[in-house]
Design a protein around this motif. Structure first.
Motif, short mmCIF file in Angstrom:
data_model
loop_
_atom_site.label_atom_id
_atom_site.label_comp_id
_atom_site.label_asym_id
_atom_site.label_seq_id
_atom_site.Cartn_x
_atom_site.Cartn_y
_atom_site.Cartn_z
N GLU A 405 113.51 75.36 28.34
CA GLU A 405 113.64 74.85 26.97
C GLU A 405 112.70 75.60 26.03
O GLU A 405 113.06 75.88 24.88
CB GLU A 405 113.32 73.35 26.93
N ALA A 406 111.51 75.95 26.52
CA ALA A 406 110.57 76.69 25.68
C ALA A 406 111.13 78.06 25.33
O ALA A 406 110.99 78.52 24.17
CB ALA A 406 109.24 76.83 26.43
N TYR A 407 111.75 78.74 26.28
CA TYR A 407 112.37 80.04 25.99
C TYR A 407 113.40 79.90 24.87
O TYR A 407 113.43 80.68 23.91
CB TYR A 407 113.06 80.59 27.23
N GLY A 440 103.11 82.68 29.28
CA GLY A 440 101.74 82.38 29.67
C GLY A 440 101.70 81.16 30.56
O GLY A 440 102.59 80.30 30.51
N VAL A 441 100.68 81.08 31.39
CA VAL A 441 100.54 79.92 32.28
C VAL A 441 99.07 79.74 32.61
O VAL A 441 98.30 80.71 32.66
CB VAL A 441 101.37 80.11 33.58
N PHE A 442 98.67 78.49 32.80
CA PHE A 442 97.30 78.19 33.20
C PHE A 442 97.31 76.88 33.97
O PHE A 442 98.07 75.96 33.65
CB PHE A 442 96.38 78.07 31.98
N SER A 443 96.46 76.79 34.98
CA SER A 443 96.38 75.58 35.78
C SER A 443 96.04 74.37 34.92
O SER A 443 95.21 74.45 34.01
CB SER A 443 95.32 75.74 36.87
N ALA A 444 96.69 73.26 35.23
CA ALA A 444 96.41 72.00 34.54
C ALA A 444 95.52 71.15 35.46
O ALA A 444 95.95 70.73 36.53
CB ALA A 444 97.70 71.26 34.23
N PHE A 445 94.30 70.95 35.03
CA PHE A 445 93.30 70.26 35.86
C PHE A 445 93.12 68.81 35.38
O PHE A 445 93.38 68.47 34.23
CB PHE A 445 91.94 70.96 35.77
N PHE A 602 102.47 75.74 30.49
CA PHE A 602 103.20 76.98 30.25
C PHE A 602 103.29 77.25 28.75
O PHE A 602 103.24 76.32 27.94
CB PHE A 602 104.61 76.90 30.84
N SER A 603 103.44 78.51 28.43
CA SER A 603 103.65 78.89 27.02
C SER A 603 104.62 80.06 26.96
O SER A 603 104.78 80.81 27.93
CB SER A 603 102.34 79.27 26.35
N VAL A 604 105.27 80.19 25.83
CA VAL A 604 106.10 81.36 25.54
C VAL A 604 105.72 81.85 24.14
O VAL A 604 105.66 81.05 23.21
CB VAL A 604 107.61 81.04 25.60
N HIS A 605 105.46 83.15 24.04
CA HIS A 605 105.07 83.74 22.76
C HIS A 605 106.15 84.73 22.31
O HIS A 605 106.62 85.55 23.10
CB HIS A 605 103.75 84.47 22.89
N VAL A 626 105.27 78.65 21.73
CA VAL A 626 105.82 77.40 22.24
C VAL A 626 104.96 76.93 23.42
O VAL A 626 104.68 77.72 24.33
CB VAL A 626 107.27 77.57 22.71
N ALA A 627 104.54 75.68 23.39
CA ALA A 627 103.69 75.13 24.45
C ALA A 627 104.44 74.07 25.23
O ALA A 627 104.98 73.12 24.64
CB ALA A 627 102.42 74.54 23.85
#
Length: 745
Positions: A405-407, A440-445, A602-605, A626-627
């Motif tokens: 959906e972000a894409y 983009g992606v980063f761990s969710a803690f 996740f993110s899309v730029h 988009v986040a």
């Protein structure tokens, strides 16, 4: 922004204080009898001090002392060797340990060789200029490119080797790619300079005002260094003028100031200068990466190999998660990663916003764009053909993932259909037009945290946590969480934070604070709500016999949801029960179910660029980010986070680079005139989009971190857009006009 009416955008709760000068940062505090100190830096990058002349400095007006390796007060906790932890590098020989002002050994240019203390900052600055040193100079190794082959595998969780499937399977794939990507040294350079104010109020009683991203972490570090009970150390950092990672550890100069403050018996303040920000508080490490990628003719990935070599200090190893994104981002059967360190005569790096992943994403997402071009596929389509429905690294489901959906939403917003697949196909006047995108992606803690909530009989609510708000609007988000649970009007909620006298909180970093501290606030406020429900529904109560799920709390009124006429005001309920306050403190952490899932944000730029083929100038003319980061707790500050990430990403892509003259091992652009950050003229209007769907696993709000993904991947989107505009691929950041022209000539 989120369309959720329950979370309407609100202004930052600290906004007025900050714009009117009412917010006090660490350097704004002044104590009676306070002294000032200034650091004197080494003029060589490697060697030893042979002599130090401090007589003139000691005799200068107002000077209270000049401290060097010859008279530095002892720091009890610094006797243990550096390294040697169970999961870390082996202990270093004592001669390779950096303990500030502990020996004549020089490990990097600008290393403090003296600390001058005086009764005013101006006098300390003048006296520092009088300190003279001579050295036995050795050749400094500061050029990573010359020493890449000397990389060593770090120990511990990050780094080393990872592999699934066949190694080097890309070599037999129908379509292959092999390319090198370079990230230069990048320096945090927040507006607020680094420093500390230390005041011993007793022999083992310490008060600290510091620029730290975690007051509890600083408290523990000082307790260990000086061998005193953490409860006797009070650390205060309510406001911070930008952290970006530099405040994630207690730096040696901070500990030295605390020791000297005890020695002189007066409060002591240190504020470093701008050039010292380049050498004393870390940086994003220079990193060289190689991507080897293979795909079949249908656009399915066959193999990815990702190798990274990064700099670290000769005296301390620093590692980060540069290659981690490659392990799971795409559904690929054969993946291998390798991470190596090269020890140089440089100060130690530190995590910088999007730590590791921002570096790794530039390489991976640039390579994905290059491969898509080779396959004659749209870059989004190529990613969708290799979309990972479950985590291929750990073979488990994602707690939530709405990247498809972000894409789509980002592509619609940027006008992706206007993009021409063939580079050099779009021109407007003197400018070539290009479009680029990346992921983009980063761990969710969710770390452990505590919070306290106090509901008073007058209807006001106070929320307390030791967490430091380094600028993302943490206090505002915590206000929104409390409001959503208890229905207390926003203007009746006060958030107190940034002080070790408050309930413990983790360090502000890793995009984890709202998940951690927000959950504790949620739990504390929920406990208050439960207490109110019990009071109202007990025998003889105004809502006797009602169950908690039947009741709603809004604007200080507890009512039956389906029978709103049946209600009771909270203040009346508390008055009739002789309560002036309901006080709840809760500890909060994730449960065992989280181990069953992979949790990521996740993110899309998307960007549009204009490139002038005559000058090589690149302009980002449109940006959409988009986040996909779960439920958006505070829409306005969330949008601000994404905007900040884009601004930082433009700097990373086009301007930021700390340059070293390797003859001397010294920075040549260690100031804000020559180290170029993105300014207003470089940043276009930015559109931010949030998917705003709650994660059902991570925490009770369903919120995941956003700060890191706002930057991770953005530089690749710019590089990909420059290629689309010009047909030229720049793989070493920043993408400056000379590099573009070199490619075009």
């Amino acid at each position: 922004m989120s369309k959720d009416l329950k979370n309407p955008p609100i202004d930052r709760i600290d906004g007025r204080l900050k714009v009117t000068g009412g917010a006090n940062y660490f350097a704004d505090f002044n104590l009676p009898g306070m002294a000032y100190c200034v650091l004197v830096g080494s003029e060589i990058g490697r060697g030893t001090i042979t002599s130090l002349d401090t007589k003139k400095a000691q005799g200068a007006p107002g000077v209270l002392g000049v401290f060097t390796h010859q008279n530095m007060p002892p720091i009890p906790g610094w006797n243990a060797p550096v390294g040697g932890e169970a999961d870390g590098p082996p202990p270093r020989p004592r001669e390779e340990q950096y303990r500030i002002l502990s020996s004549p050994k020089i490990f990097f240019d600008g290393q403090p060789i003296a600390i001058v203390v005086a009764d005013t900052f101006e006098r300390a600055t003048y006296a520092a200029s009088l300190v003279k040193a001579t050295y036995n100079k050795q050749t400094a190794r500061t050029d990573l490119q010359k020493h890449v082959a000397e990389g060593i595998a770090p120990k511990g969780a990050e780094g080393g080797n990872y592999s699934r499937g066949k190694a080097d399977a890309y070599q037999t794939a129908p379509v292959t790619l092999e390319a090198n990507y370079i990230i230069p040294i990048e320096v945090h350079n927040p507006m607020e300079l680094h420093g500390i104010l230390a005041h011993w109020t007793g022999d083992k009683q310490l008060m600290i005002y510091a620029k730290t991203q975690g007051v509890n972490a600083t408290q523990n570090a000082m307790a260990q260094a000086f061998k005193i009970d953490p409860k006797n150390i009070h650390v205060h950092t309510e406001f911070m003028g930008g952290g970006f990672g530099m405040g994630l550890r207690t730096w040696p100069q901070e500990t030295a100031v605390v020791a000297i403050a005890k020695k002189i018996g007066r409060p002591l303040k240190l504020v470093v200068n701008r050039s010292q920000m380049f050498t004393l508080v870390g940086h994003r490490p220079y990193t060289v990466q190689t991507i080897q990628m293979g795909a079949d003719k249908d656009g399915k990935l066959v193999s990815i190999a990702h190798a990274a070599t990064a700099e670290t200090a000769r005296y301390e190893d620093f590692t980060e998660a540069t290659v981690n994104m490659t392990k799971f981002m795409y559904a690929c059967p054969n993946v291998s990663t390798r991470y190596r360190l090269v020890r140089l005569d440089r100060s130690v790096p530190i995590w910088m916003r999007g730590p590791g992943e921002a570096t790794g994403a530039f390489a991976l997402e640039s390579a994905m764009d290059e491969m898509a071009h080779k396959l004659n596929l749209d870059p989004i389509e190529f990613r969708l053909r290799n979309y990972s429905e479950t985590d291929p690294e750990h073979n488990r489901p994602y707690s939530s993932k709405h990247l498809r959906e972000a894409y789509q939403r980002g592509a619609d917003a940027i006008g992706w259909t206007n993009r021409k697949a063939q580079p050099l196909s779009q021109r407007e006047g003197d400018w070539q037009i290009g479009y680029g995108m990346s992921t983009g992606v980063f761990s969710a803690f969710r770390w452990e945290a505590s919070a306290r909530a106090l509901l008073k009989a007058d209807g006001s609510l106070t929320v307390q946590s030791a967490v430091t708000d380094i600028g993302p609007g943490t206090g505002t988000a915590l206000t929104m969480i409390a409001h959503n649970v208890l229905g207390v009007p926003i203007n009746r909620i006060k958030v107190e934070y940034g002080d070790t006298s408050l309930p413990k909180a983790p360090t502000q970093g890793g995009s984890a604070i709202i998940s951690a501290v927000g959950s504790a606030v949620f739990d504390a406020c929920t406990a208050i709500k439960q207490a109110l429900v019990e009071l109202a529904s007990k025998d003889g109560g105004p809502l006797a016999g009602r169950q908690a799920e039947e009741l709603t709390l809004t604007d200080g009124v507890l009512s039956v949801e389906k029978e709103p006429a049946k209600k009771v005001a909270v203040n009346e309920l508390m008055r009739t029960n002789n309560l002036t306050v309901i006080d709840k403190t809760k500890d909060s952490k994730g449960g065992p179910e989280q181990a069953k899932y992979s949790m990521y944000s996740f993110s899309v730029h998307f960007v549009q660029v204009r490139v002038n083929p005559l000058t090589g100038v690149v302009r980002v003319t449109k940006a959409v980010s988009v986040a996909d980061s779960g439920r958006i707790v505070s829409p306005k500050t969330a949008a601000s986070q994404m905007i900040g990430g884009v601004a930082g990403g433009i700097g990373m892509a086009l301007t930021e680079e700390a340059l070293i003259d390797h003859r001397f091992g010294r920075f040549v652009n260690n100031n804000l005139a020559d180290y170029h950050v993105a300014v207003n003229a470089d940043v276009p209007a930015i559109e931010t989009i949030t998917i705003d769907k709650p994660d059902p696993i991570i925490n009770p709000m369903g919120a995941k971190g956003m700060g890191e993904i706002a930057l991770i991947g953005f530089a690749a989107a710019v590089a990909n857009a420059v290629f689309n505009a010009t047909g030229q691929r720049v793989r070493d950041l920043p993408i400056t006009p000379d590099k573009v022209m070199q490619k075009l000539v």
